[in-house]
Write a protein that holds these residues in place. Structure first.
Motif, short mmCIF file in Angstrom:
data_model
loop_
_atom_site.label_atom_id
_atom_site.label_comp_id
_atom_site.label_asym_id
_atom_site.label_seq_id
_atom_site.Cartn_x
_atom_site.Cartn_y
_atom_site.Cartn_z
N HIS A 26 0.73 -1.24 -0.12
CA HIS A 26 0.02 0.07 0.08
C HIS A 26 0.94 1.21 -0.09
O HIS A 26 0.36 2.31 -0.36
CB HIS A 26 -0.98 -0.09 1.14
N GLU A 32 -0.83 4.14 -4.82
CA GLU A 32 -1.26 5.54 -4.67
C GLU A 32 -1.72 6.25 -6.03
O GLU A 32 -2.86 6.94 -6.04
CB GLU A 32 -0.16 6.50 -4.28
N PHE A 35 -5.37 4.51 -5.77
CA PHE A 35 -6.39 5.20 -4.96
C PHE A 35 -6.70 6.54 -5.26
O PHE A 35 -7.73 7.03 -5.02
CB PHE A 35 -5.11 5.42 -3.62
N ARG A 39 -10.31 7.64 -5.34
CA ARG A 39 -11.03 9.10 -5.03
C ARG A 39 -11.71 9.93 -6.05
O ARG A 39 -12.65 10.41 -5.76
CB ARG A 39 -9.74 9.71 -4.47
N LEU A 52 -13.58 10.17 2.08
CA LEU A 52 -12.68 9.42 2.70
C LEU A 52 -13.06 7.72 2.57
O LEU A 52 -14.12 7.27 2.59
CB LEU A 52 -12.44 9.55 4.06
N LEU A 54 -12.63 4.17 4.47
CA LEU A 54 -12.21 3.37 5.70
C LEU A 54 -12.39 1.95 5.41
O LEU A 54 -13.28 1.42 5.00
CB LEU A 54 -13.08 3.96 6.77
N GLU A 219 -7.00 10.58 8.71
CA GLU A 219 -7.31 10.22 7.56
C GLU A 219 -7.25 11.21 6.55
O GLU A 219 -6.74 10.86 5.20
CB GLU A 219 -8.75 9.53 7.77
N ASN A 222 -3.70 12.06 5.28
CA ASN A 222 -3.19 10.87 4.41
C ASN A 222 -3.78 10.79 3.10
O ASN A 222 -3.09 10.80 2.14
CB ASN A 222 -3.30 9.77 5.22
N GLN A 223 -5.31 10.87 3.21
CA GLN A 223 -5.98 10.55 1.82
C GLN A 223 -5.83 11.65 0.88
O GLN A 223 -6.05 11.40 -0.19
CB GLN A 223 -7.50 10.04 2.30
N THR A 227 -2.86 8.32 0.28
CA THR A 227 -2.62 7.26 1.01
C THR A 227 -3.36 7.18 2.22
O THR A 227 -4.43 7.92 2.32
CB THR A 227 -1.19 7.06 1.30
N THR A 228 -3.32 6.15 2.94
CA THR A 228 -4.29 6.07 4.31
C THR A 228 -3.27 5.99 5.25
O THR A 228 -2.35 5.86 5.54
CB THR A 228 -5.00 4.64 4.02
N ALA A 232 -4.23 0.23 3.95
CA ALA A 232 -5.44 0.43 2.94
C ALA A 232 -6.04 -1.07 2.92
O ALA A 232 -5.13 -2.14 2.74
CB ALA A 232 -5.07 1.16 1.84
#
Ligand SMILES: *Cc1c(COP(=O)(O)O)cnc(C)c1O
Length: 369
Positions: A26, A32, A35, A39, A52, A54, A219, A222-223, A227-228, A232
């Motif tokens: 991750h 990334e 991710f 998003r 976000l 989770l 979060e 990071n997000q 990233t988390t 992730a």
């Protein structure tokens, strides 16, 4: 076996294939990039400033919202099992809350909320479902949000859209946080939850980091960098991108919403033509819910004879409710077969002679309605 329960929903083959690729780490540029893509899709789907992800089931996102967005007193709407859960989360954290409780077929009354907000300055957040899945009802969330914001604009409107995101276009103009989960309309395995956030909610989160695993401030930080905070749910995020690509390939979100609405409407018409009573006073589009004394017998016949798994109810209507899912990319022939099987089950129970009414009405309403 055809899985037509309102969550979990079946995972499409293209999504399963995408998730069968080797696990990647991750903390890599490769993940990334995936991710970031996820998003982008989510922001379009939620139509909100930030979304976000989770690693939890939907309830985790509910808990995160109670924890991060309510600091004084909550108003929770309980018209079923999922609304009740918001109150239980408040209790678990020792948070002050008032609850509006209704029958499971009854949407919350807008004026009741307006009065409570006017008379209790300490309420700083409202928690309710868009679709309360326990009885398949639709709450007037958008109207509530608009009216509450007019009275006190800093009251957080937190909507659980777990069975509404990917089902219908939600007007998020006055909604501060919108929750969803992977295993409903997004047709993914359970384990990934989402929270859409507007600027006002983001400000509250950034000004006050609370909690640890569900600390949304951590979060967010990071997000925004793709990233988390913690490891992730990589496989599910890969599946999410594949699912969003599949929705696009099938004609996009507007087509998905239109098809879901048509299937839901035509199904309710067909069920009514069979003599059934649609349980919710205002049905949501995510599912059709029928209250009937023979509900569990009907479900059993469907499962053992016709290869269809539909859902029952919970608690006091566990054995007297059945629920047929409309969420996700459901083929018309799957719903048609299910309704035909329900009609056959009625004949087997000696309640109504089979004459093909369910399919005739469903098909007519779907294609010509
Ligand atoms: C499924 C569902 C949830 C989440 O349940 P989890 O089991 O935690 O994923 C929450 N709210 C509604 C309305 C739901 O339908």
């Amino acid at each position: 076996m055809l899985l037509l329960t309102p969550g979990p929903t079946p995972v499409p083959e293209a999504v399963r294939m995408a998730m069968s690729t080797p696990t990647i780490h991750h903390r890599t540029p490769e993940f990334e990039a995936i991710f970031e893509q996820a998003r982008g899709y989510l922001k379009k789907l939620f139509d909100m400033e930030e979304v976000l992800m989770l690693a939890s089931s939907g309830t985790g996102a509910m808990e995160a919202c109670v924890l991060n967005l309510c600091h004084s007193k909550a108003l929770v709407v309980n018209s079923g099992k999922f609304g009740e859960r918001f109150g239980k989360i408040c209790e678990a954290y020792g948070k002050d809350f008032v609850e509006i409780k209704n029958e499971w077929n009854t949407p919350v009354d807008v004026n009741t909320i307006v009065e409570l907000i006017k008379n209790d300055e300490s309420i700083d957040a409202i928690f309710l479902q868009v679709c309360e899945s326990a009885g398949g009802l639709r709450h007037p969330v958008e109207e509530i949000a608009q009216k509450v914001k007019k009275i006190r604009s800093n009251v957080m409107i937190v909507a659980d859209g777990i069975t509404a995101i990917g089902v219908e276009k939600i007007d998020t103009t006055h909604i501060d946080a919108l929750i969803s989960g992977s295993q409903k309309a997004l047709m993914l395995p359970p384990g990934l939850a989402f929270i859409g956030l507007n600027a006002q909610a983001l400000e509250i989160i950034e000004n006050r980091g609370v909690g640890y695993y569900f600390n949304l401030k951590t979060e967010l930080k990071n997000q925004r960098k793709n990233t988390t905070a913690w490891t992730a749910a990589t496989t599910l995020v890969i599946g999410l991108v594949a699912m969003c690509e599949l929705i696009d390939a099938e004609g996009g979100l507007d087509k998905l919403y239109a098809d879901t609405a048509k299937r839901a409407f035509a199904t309710n018409k067909a069920l009514q033509a069979l003599g059934f009573h649609i349980y919710p006073k205002v049905p949501a589009k995510a599912m059709s819910a029928v209250l009937d004394d023979d509900a569990s017998k009907i479900r059993k016949i469907l499962k053992t004879k016709y290869g269809v798994n539909i859902a029952g109810g919970q608690d006091h209507i566990k054995d007297t409710l059945f629920r047929i899912n409309h969420m996700g990319l459901v083929n018309v022939y799957e719903t048609a077969w299910t309704l035909n099987a329900v009609e056959l089950a009625l004949a087997e129970l000696g309640k109504r002679a089979y004459d093909g009414t369910a399919n005739r009405v469903f098909t007519q309403e779907f294609y010509q309605g």
